[in-house]
Design an enzyme around this catalytic site. Structure first.
Site, mmCIF file in Angstrom:
data_model
loop_
_atom_site.group_PDB
_atom_site.id
_atom_site.type_symbol
_atom_site.label_atom_id
_atom_site.label_comp_id
_atom_site.label_asym_id
_atom_site.label_seq_id
_atom_site.Cartn_x
_atom_site.Cartn_y
_atom_site.Cartn_z
ATOM 1 N N ASP B 36 55.956 58.299 23.107
ATOM 2 C CA ASP B 36 55.433 57.145 23.837
ATOM 3 C C ASP B 36 54.160 56.698 22.651
ATOM 4 O OD1 ASP B 36 56.938 57.551 25.665
ATOM 5 O OD2 ASP B 36 55.106 57.250 27.365
ATOM 6 N N ASP B 279 60.776 8.337 10.083
ATOM 7 C CA ASP B 279 61.842 9.342 9.850
ATOM 8 C C ASP B 279 62.118 10.504 11.339
ATOM 9 O OD1 ASP B 279 62.728 11.171 7.542
ATOM 10 O OD2 ASP B 279 61.879 12.845 8.789
ATOM 11 N N GLY B 414 65.454 13.683 8.549
ATOM 12 C CA GLY B 414 65.912 12.335 8.736
ATOM 13 C C GLY B 414 66.853 11.778 7.754
ATOM 14 N N LEU B 415 65.916 11.334 6.437
ATOM 15 C CA LEU B 415 66.502 11.165 5.207
ATOM 16 C C LEU B 415 67.540 11.974 4.603
ATOM 17 C CD1 LEU B 415 65.605 8.263 4.114
ATOM 18 C CD2 LEU B 415 64.027 9.465 2.549
#
EC number: 1.3.7.7
Lengths: 425, 525
Positions: B36, B279, B414-415
């Protein structure tokens, strides 16, 4: 007048051992699953345990490797303990489901854990029962990786010992060699090439890479341990008539030479031929170690107990890299298998077995070695105290055996020291 | 018995460790076997802590079981007190020690240690990590507040609040606390105690001095906050300030409770403008699958839909304690709630839903990686990379900025998306070149590069292969297959799957060029 020197050998083979009992900071034997499941490619490891076991496996695996698991945990739940569910029926159900999903599994290990041991769940009987049920498709074996019985690498020992009991009998009269211990494939292949060049055949490895390739064993089997933590496996092999070849462990140029030499002697290989075959590898190893030697020579090193690799690695670092072992701690000291190693440790090295972690850290802080080999739980806290560390676990996962890894092995120890020197922050 | 490959939460005693490790002056004596002790590395490796967690494990072994493990426990507790001199001590059992029934509570009480000792009852075979953390936090605070009387409030003083819930190993807790403390400061509110992170047991004894509590992480602090409401009559602020809108809601809620002017703190993040700027148009209705702890998942869903314009297609959590909250949220987004701690079930849901973005835990990151779906991590369980060197809160206005960046960056910009379409026939822009930001060796894509199935040779998970062996391979006519290759690689897998689904649903034996475009029209938004 100077007192007479005691008439002992200069090594540590007769040195007293500091035996400690207290809080230990080590993994349990379940951890071995992380490398064993990669080694035997059609085996699956099913831990019968608690959420803690599952969490340990993924934490150990998650920090160290990213891999798709061929292991899982059957987590015991309240209803199993309360007797509302029959543990054996539950286990059968889990195994059936697993094997239905994974028909490619040829070998299934039921791995015992602390909780399964404490509730006395009989996995040997379960394995026998399930083996009948899945006969012809999947072989089912069991061993215990529980932390109340095994420390870290002892899990591999228990696993291989379970395999030995199941190995086919070798009924031939010809001697054969068996390499025992899970090695990375690349290292295993190097050794197999060397043995072939030496003219030793047949050579088997345990564990084999596939379940149906496990080697036969019999009275003519001679075996070399590739790892120092395989006491139980060696005993079960000897029970089946096999004979252990005593040697240093194959770390560094000298260790590897001695290890190969033990086999060569046993198989009556011509001494000149032996030297010719190993010369290129041995030279390469020495050259490679030389790269790190400047960094390591004269530096003081302490091993905290972890994998049982501590004694052979300390021997390698002392004899081939010029390091000075301060304390060599090991969870368990197998005197017989390590006799040759201990004789080569510099006199004055403190050997300790077992652990009381706080007291051991007190000794460490007093000694302040240049490098401390320790577990993952301790490494960053010690670094924060200004002690340079090396993760012990990397020594279990990295290819470090044999001639062509000797330089890498030295480099593993040199890197933390170099890093300490290059950092300007 | 439950077959488990990966687990989202550790056992409850790991939750207790997260409380002890977060605090100062606490020591936890855990009756447990040696294995443990692995839990230490969660804190020292994943979180890079420079101190060992304040935990003593008794590490009993098999040979102790027949003898006196109880004496071993008492010895460990005595040694730990002598060495660490804590202000307060926690004692308890891990899963194995629970079975041997040594009763750490009774043993510790009999020892009469010279500090408060809280005995933890954390049933390992029923409960999990978050529950263990909440229970530990509650028990310890309750013990420390047992006999306290709140200090008299000076008239005209600044209102004060407790920030409750941040722990060790929490997802960005360190930075969230800084962000929320600053926010409160702008509102003119002083922080009385932040706990458990950085607090001492003596600090917990002062909890009653605050005017109100901020329940920053309900998974950890809800139990305690409910008790504090009863014990000291303190109100609880329950808004979780993840996202721009939620942060403004928190400010409003705090201002109302504290009677301060909210407008002084109504700052803004960059998120609103970044999201409105052109964008970001391409983010519109991106299909997102969300999974994590309930608090982070629910908060992420709001940000995803309302602040980034995504479409939430799946929402789930692994902690059943908060299942009700999650179901309410799922209804809000019109999706099936997924409440499970079975990693395979989550994987199956992601495969079925085919989202364009996964917001999840490290587990979902692994799933998404295999499915080649972009992913951002929003919740524990954590990995070393969830503890960045830089300041990266999830909460407050800066947190909203972080969310925008970390969720949007895995997506194609986006672009970039336009350019990929424009130049897809350019010889330098071929699939063989792979993505410019990835290593040169092209990786197999979901759906296969050039129509080949994804290689499953290295796949050995317990789940079925992600791409079914393709009996439909001959489904595709040669010209349709060629046309498929003209589709940009990052949407090709989806186009292939949609077309095949379309064909299967209509019992078409061959996919022709027309089928391909019929399917495109069918799935067009």
């Amino acid at each position: 007048m100077t007192p007479a020197l005691p008439a002992t050998t200069p090594g540590c083979d007769a040195a007293p051992v500091l035996r400690e009992r207290g809080q230990r900071e080590v993994f349990c034997g379940l951890t071995g699953i992380i490398w064993l499941h990669r080694k035997v490619q059609d085996a699956f490891f099913l831990v019968v345990g608690s959420r803690t076991c599952a969490h340990l496996l993924q934490s150990a695996a998650g920090v160290m490797i990213f891999a798709e698991p061929r292991f899982a945990t059957a987590i015991i739940e309240e209803r199993d303990l309360a007797g509302m569910a029959d543990c054996n029926e539950e286990l059968d159900r889990v195994v059936d489901r697993l094997l239905a999903r994974r028909p490619d599994i040829k070998l299934l290990f039921l791995v015992g854990s602390c909780p399964s041991e404490v509730i006395k769940l009989d996995l040997t009987r379960a394995a026998a029962r399930l083996s009948v049920k899945h006969a012809g498709v999947t072989k089912i074996l069991n061993y215990s990786g529980s932390g109340i019985e095994t420390t870290f690498t002892e899990g591999e020992d228990a696993c291989l010992a379970a395999l030995v009991a199941d190995l086919p009998a070798d009924t031939t009269d010809a001697p054969s060699l068996m390499i025992v211990g899970a090695l990375p494939d690349v290292v295993e292949d190097q050794f197999l090439r060397l043995f072939a060049d030496l003219g030793i055949a047949p050579v088997h490895v345990l564990p084999a890479r596939r379940a149906d390739d496990m080697p036969p064993v019999g009275p003519h089997t001679r075996f070399l341990l590739a790892q120092p933590f395989l006491g139980e496996t060696a005993r079960t092999l000897e029970d089946r008539g096999a004979r252990r070849l005593d040697a240093l462990f194959p770390f560094g140029a000298e260790g590897t030479t001695d290890w190969l030499h033990a086999a060569a002697r046993s198989f009556g290989i011509d001494e000149m031929h032996f030297r010719r075959v190993i010369a290129p590898g041995r030279e390469r190893a020495k050259r490679a170690i030389e790269h790190s030697r400047d960094r390591l020579a004269g530096k003081r090193i302490t091993f905290l107990p972890d994998s049982q690799l501590e004694v052979p690695l300390a021997r390698f670092l002392a004899t081939e890299a010029g390091m000075i072992p301060v304390e060599v701690g090991t969870p368990y000291l197998h005197r017989r298998h390590l006799a040759g190693e201990l004789a080569l440790l510099p006199a004055g090295t403190l050997l300790s077995e077992g652990q009381d972690v706080d007291r051991q850290l007190d000794r460490l802080r007093a000694a302040r070695p240049d490098l401390t080999v320790c577990g993952l739980g301790l490494a960053n806290p010690l670094e924060a105290e200004g002690l340079t560390t090396k993760w012990a676990i990397e020594l279990v996962f990295s290819p470090i055996h044999g001639f062509d890894q000797a330089g890498d092995l030295a480099e593993l120890f040199a890197r933390p020291l170099r890093r300490r020197d290059v950092l300007r922050v | 018995m439950q077959l488990t490959v990966w687990t989202y939460e550790g056992p409850p005693h790991v939750g207790a460790m997260r409380i002890a490790t977060a605090m100062q002056g606490v020591h936890y004596v855990l009756h447990a076997p040696q294995g443990d002790t692995y839990a230490d590395l969660l804190f020292t490796m994943i979180e890079r802590r420079g101190q060992r967690p304040p935990v003593t494990y008794t590490t009993f072994q098999a040979r102790d079981l027949g003898k006196d493990t109880a004496e071993l426990f008492q010895q460990a507790a005595r040694d730990a007190y002598a060495r660490f001199q804590p202000q307060a001590m926690l004692v308890g059992a891990s899963c194995t020690a629970e079975l041997i029934q040594d009763d750490p509570a009774g043993l510790a009480e009999a020892m009469r240690l010279p500090c408060p000792v809280v005995a933890l009852e954390l049933p390992s075979y029923q409960r999990k990590e978050n529950w263990g953390a909440a229970e530990t936090f509650y028990q310890l605070a309750r013990r420390m507040c047992a006999d306290t009387v709140p200090a008299p409030r000076p008239d005209g003083g600044r209102p004060t609040a407790n920030i409750l819930g941040p722990t060790a190993l929490g997802f960005r807790h360190r930075d969230d606390v800084i962000e929320i403390t600053r926010l409160l400061d702008r509102l003119g509110i002083a922080v009385n105690v932040t706990a458990p992170l950085g607090a001492t047991p003596a600090d917990l004894a002062r909890l009653g001095d605050a005017d109100f509590n901020i329940c920053l992480y309900p998974e950890i602090a809800d139990t305690l906050c409910r008790w504090l409401e009863r014990r000291f009559g303190q109100k609880t602020v329950r808004t979780v300030p993840i996202g721009h809108g939620a942060t403004r809601d928190l400010i409003a809620e705090v201002a109302a409770i504290a009677g301060v002017d909210a407008t002084v703190a109504l700052d803004t993040s960059n998120l609103p403008w970044w999201s409105r700027s052109v964008d970001s148009t391409y983010l519109t209705n991106k299909r997102v699958f969300i999974f994590g702890d309930a608090t982070h998942a629910i908060a992420a869903a709001r940000v995803a839909r309302d602040e980034l314009g995504f479409e939430v297609v799946g929402l789930g959590c692994y902690n059943r304690e908060f299942a009700r909250d999650l179901r309410v949220a799922a209804a809000l987004y019109g999706v099936e709630p997924l409440v499970t701690d079975d990693y395979l079930a989550v994987e199956a849901a992601i495969q079925t839903l085919q989202p364009e973005l996964v917001l999840g835990t490290q587990m979902e990151r692994h799933i998404a990686k295999r499915l080649r779906i972009p992913c951002a991590v929003i919740s524990a369980p954590v990995h070393v990379q969830d503890f960045p060197a830089r300041y990266a809160p999830q909460m407050g206005f800066e947190g909203a900025n972080v969310l925008f960046d970390t969720w949007v960056h895995p997506l194609v910009m986006g672009l970039e998306e336009h350019l990929l379409t424009m130049f897809r026939d350019d010889f330098e822009f071929s699939d063989a070149g792979g993505a410019s930001h990835l290593p040169s060796a092209p990786l197999p894509l979901a759906g296969g590069v050039g129509g080949g199935p994804v290689s499953t040779a290295n796949y050995d998970g317990t789940s079925p292969p992600l791409t079914p062996p393709r009996a439909e391979e001959d489904l595709w006519s040669a010209d349709a297959e060629r046309e498929l290759l003209k589709i940009p690689f990052f949407v090709r897998g989806k186009a292939r799957r949609n077309t095949e689904k379309f064909a299967t649903e209509r019992n078409l034996s061959t996919i022709t060029l027309d089928t391909l475009y019929d399917a495109k029209a069918h799935y067009a938004r």
